[in-house]
Design a protein around this motif. Structure first.
Motif, PDB file in Angstrom:
ATOM      1  N   LYS A 184      -9.478  -8.595   3.427  1.00  0.00           N
ATOM      2  CA  LYS A 184      -9.533  -9.340   4.431  1.00  0.00           C
ATOM      3  C   LYS A 184      -8.345 -10.317   4.715  1.00  0.00           C
ATOM      4  CE  LYS A 184     -14.583 -10.719   3.947  1.00  0.00           C
ATOM      5  NZ  LYS A 184     -15.338 -10.027   5.137  1.00  0.00           N
ATOM      6  N   ASN A 185      -7.365 -10.433   3.463  1.00  0.00           N
ATOM      7  CA  ASN A 185      -6.232 -11.324   3.632  1.00  0.00           C
ATOM      8  C   ASN A 185      -5.149 -10.788   2.667  1.00  0.00           C
ATOM      9  OD1 ASN A 185      -7.182 -12.079   1.076  1.00  0.00           O
ATOM     10  ND2 ASN A 185      -8.527 -13.622   2.240  1.00  0.00           N
ATOM     11  N   ARG A 186      -4.128 -11.682   2.640  1.00  0.00           N
ATOM     12  CA  ARG A 186      -3.154 -11.191   1.795  1.00  0.00           C
ATOM     13  C   ARG A 186      -3.365 -11.285   0.200  1.00  0.00           C
ATOM     14  NH1 ARG A 186       2.541 -10.619   1.591  1.00  0.00           N
ATOM     15  NH2 ARG A 186       3.435 -11.120  -0.419  1.00  0.00           N
ATOM     16  N   GLU A 187      -4.205 -11.944  -0.222  1.00  0.00           N
ATOM     17  CA  GLU A 187      -4.818 -12.124  -1.574  1.00  0.00           C
ATOM     18  C   GLU A 187      -5.352 -10.971  -1.824  1.00  0.00           C
ATOM     19  OE1 GLU A 187      -5.096 -14.684   0.820  1.00  0.00           O
ATOM     20  OE2 GLU A 187      -3.396 -15.776  -0.052  1.00  0.00           O
ATOM     21  N   ASP A 188      -6.295 -10.318  -0.897  1.00  0.00           N
ATOM     22  CA  ASP A 188      -6.788  -9.192  -1.229  1.00  0.00           C
ATOM     23  C   ASP A 188      -5.974  -8.029  -1.364  1.00  0.00           C
ATOM     24  OD1 ASP A 188      -9.310 -10.311  -1.083  1.00  0.00           O
ATOM     25  OD2 ASP A 188      -9.827  -9.789   0.901  1.00  0.00           O
ATOM     26  N   VAL A 189      -4.887  -7.960  -0.376  1.00  0.00           N
ATOM     27  CA  VAL A 189      -3.757  -6.854  -0.500  1.00  0.00           C
ATOM     28  C   VAL A 189      -3.276  -7.024  -1.888  1.00  0.00           C
ATOM     29  CG1 VAL A 189      -1.898  -6.029   0.419  1.00  0.00           C
ATOM     30  CG2 VAL A 189      -3.548  -6.918   1.817  1.00  0.00           C
ATOM     31  N   PHE A 190      -2.885  -8.165  -2.133  1.00  0.00           N
ATOM     32  CA  PHE A 190      -2.067  -8.176  -3.584  1.00  0.00           C
ATOM     33  C   PHE A 190      -3.117  -7.788  -4.622  1.00  0.00           C
ATOM     34  CE2 PHE A 190      -0.944 -10.606  -7.600  1.00  0.00           C
ATOM     35  CZ  PHE A 190       0.478 -10.344  -7.603  1.00  0.00           C
ATOM     36  N   THR A 191      -4.251  -8.167  -4.841  1.00  0.00           N
ATOM     37  CA  THR A 191      -5.238  -7.754  -5.763  1.00  0.00           C
ATOM     38  C   THR A 191      -5.177  -6.205  -5.740  1.00  0.00           C
ATOM     39  OG1 THR A 191      -6.523  -9.799  -5.706  1.00  0.00           O
ATOM     40  CG2 THR A 191      -7.669  -7.756  -6.506  1.00  0.00           C
ATOM     41  N   LEU A 192      -5.442  -5.511  -4.604  1.00  0.00           N
ATOM     42  CA  LEU A 192      -5.328  -4.073  -4.549  1.00  0.00           C
ATOM     43  C   LEU A 192      -4.124  -3.553  -5.002  1.00  0.00           C
ATOM     44  CD1 LEU A 192      -6.173  -1.486  -3.558  1.00  0.00           C
ATOM     45  CD2 LEU A 192      -5.432  -1.773  -1.319  1.00  0.00           C
ATOM     46  N   LEU A 218      -1.680  -3.061   7.256  1.00  0.00           N
ATOM     47  CA  LEU A 218      -3.128  -3.149   7.478  1.00  0.00           C
ATOM     48  C   LEU A 218      -3.451  -4.166   8.503  1.00  0.00           C
ATOM     49  CD1 LEU A 218      -4.527  -3.066   3.665  1.00  0.00           C
ATOM     50  CD2 LEU A 218      -4.744  -1.173   5.638  1.00  0.00           C
ATOM     51  N   PHE A 219      -2.483  -5.189   8.602  1.00  0.00           N
ATOM     52  CA  PHE A 219      -2.910  -6.134   9.607  1.00  0.00           C
ATOM     53  C   PHE A 219      -1.849  -6.366  10.773  1.00  0.00           C
ATOM     54  CE2 PHE A 219      -4.750  -7.860   5.411  1.00  0.00           C
ATOM     55  CZ  PHE A 219      -6.033  -7.832   5.812  1.00  0.00           C
ATOM     56  N   HIS A 220      -1.072  -5.379  10.670  1.00  0.00           N
ATOM     57  CA  HIS A 220      -0.130  -5.264  11.825  1.00  0.00           C
ATOM     58  C   HIS A 220       0.916  -6.600  12.053  1.00  0.00           C
ATOM     59  CE1 HIS A 220      -2.127  -1.709  12.973  1.00  0.00           C
ATOM     60  NE2 HIS A 220      -3.186  -2.260  13.147  1.00  0.00           N
ATOM     61  N   ARG A 221       1.346  -6.868  10.737  1.00  0.00           N
ATOM     62  CA  ARG A 221       2.321  -8.303  10.830  1.00  0.00           C
ATOM     63  C   ARG A 221       3.537  -7.803  10.232  1.00  0.00           C
ATOM     64  NH1 ARG A 221      -2.091 -11.413   7.189  1.00  0.00           N
ATOM     65  NH2 ARG A 221      -3.686 -11.903   9.129  1.00  0.00           N
ATOM     66  N   ALA A 222       4.592  -7.949  10.662  1.00  0.00           N
ATOM     67  CA  ALA A 222       5.895  -7.569  10.543  1.00  0.00           C
ATOM     68  C   ALA A 222       6.552  -8.469   9.407  1.00  0.00           C
ATOM     69  CB  ALA A 222       6.745  -7.779  11.598  1.00  0.00           C
ATOM     70  N   LYS A 223       5.965  -8.103   8.061  1.00  0.00           N
ATOM     71  CA  LYS A 223       6.549  -8.879   6.761  1.00  0.00           C
ATOM     72  C   LYS A 223       7.216  -8.092   6.187  1.00  0.00           C
ATOM     73  CE  LYS A 223       3.976 -12.562   5.785  1.00  0.00           C
ATOM     74  NZ  LYS A 223       3.617 -13.427   4.879  1.00  0.00           N
ATOM     75  N   TYR A 224       7.115  -6.819   5.939  1.00  0.00           N
ATOM     76  CA  TYR A 224       8.009  -5.793   5.173  1.00  0.00           C
ATOM     77  C   TYR A 224       9.389  -5.653   5.558  1.00  0.00           C
ATOM     78  CZ  TYR A 224       9.304  -1.611   2.673  1.00  0.00           C
ATOM     79  OH  TYR A 224       9.747  -0.547   1.838  1.00  0.00           O
ATOM     80  N   LYS A 225      10.113  -5.597   4.643  1.00  0.00           N
ATOM     81  CA  LYS A 225      11.728  -5.377   5.079  1.00  0.00           C
ATOM     82  C   LYS A 225      12.139  -4.443   3.892  1.00  0.00           C
ATOM     83  CE  LYS A 225      12.638  -9.383   7.567  1.00  0.00           C
ATOM     84  NZ  LYS A 225      11.195  -9.648   8.118  1.00  0.00           N
ATOM     85  N   LYS A 274       6.813  -7.106  -2.667  1.00  0.00           N
ATOM     86  CA  LYS A 274       7.437  -6.266  -1.555  1.00  0.00           C
ATOM     87  C   LYS A 274       6.428  -5.255  -1.001  1.00  0.00           C
ATOM     88  CE  LYS A 274      11.611  -3.737  -0.402  1.00  0.00           C
ATOM     89  NZ  LYS A 274      12.849  -3.623  -1.009  1.00  0.00           N
ATOM     90  N   LEU A 275       5.672  -4.736  -2.162  1.00  0.00           N
ATOM     91  CA  LEU A 275       4.452  -3.717  -1.708  1.00  0.00           C
ATOM     92  C   LEU A 275       3.277  -4.389  -1.095  1.00  0.00           C
ATOM     93  CD1 LEU A 275       4.823  -1.421  -4.905  1.00  0.00           C
ATOM     94  CD2 LEU A 275       5.455  -0.954  -2.451  1.00  0.00           C
ATOM     95  N   THR A 276       3.089  -5.582  -1.533  1.00  0.00           N
ATOM     96  CA  THR A 276       2.022  -6.388  -0.782  1.00  0.00           C
ATOM     97  C   THR A 276       2.503  -6.780   0.677  1.00  0.00           C
ATOM     98  OG1 THR A 276       1.336  -7.432  -2.867  1.00  0.00           O
ATOM     99  CG2 THR A 276       0.652  -8.649  -0.866  1.00  0.00           C
TER     100      THR A 276
END
Length: 132
Positions: A5-13, A53-60, A44-46
């Protein structure tokens, strides 16, 4: 279980997954010999998976070049079986932690990405870049 659902979940994964990767006898060495700052790498991987997954431009970054570099550094030892193990661990981690649409998207996107990255690695090996 619930969906991602969110960044915290992505970080957990991501952090749970790479905990397993680091211990894996076949693929662990590629990561452990390349990554010096795991906290930074997990962030960085998060960013990557949050963007994915959320179509947000965070990764560089450039995963293609990074993977080609790891293959070159390892003497071109990266093989399709390593991507298979990576996917198996990714799917197992997702299935242990999440279920739902984004969990399935994470699996499908990883499958596509692993195929693309392996083909790029293969294409950039010396024996495949020489002109005939």
């Amino acid at each position: 279980m619930r969906d991602i659902k969110n960044r915290e979940d992505v970080f957990t994964l991501v952090s749970s997954f790479y905990e397993a990767v680091r211990k894996h006898k076949e693929i662990g060495p590629f990561f452990n010999e390349t990554i010096s700052d795991w906290d930074e790498h997990l962030e960085k991987l998060t960013d990557f998976w949050e963007s994915n997954l959320f179509h947000r431009a965070k990764y560089k970054g450039n995963p293609r070049d990074a993977h080609i570099g790891v293959d070159q550094k390892s003497g071109h030892a990266v093989d399709i079986k390593h991507f298979g193990e990576w996917l198996r661990l990714w799917f197992t981690t997702i299935d242990r932690l999440f279920t739902g649409e984004l969990a399935e998207r994470a699996k499908n996107n990883a499958r596509k990405m692993s195929t693309h990255l392996y083909l790029e690695i293969y294409k950039h090996r010396p024996e495949n870049t020489q002109k005939h």
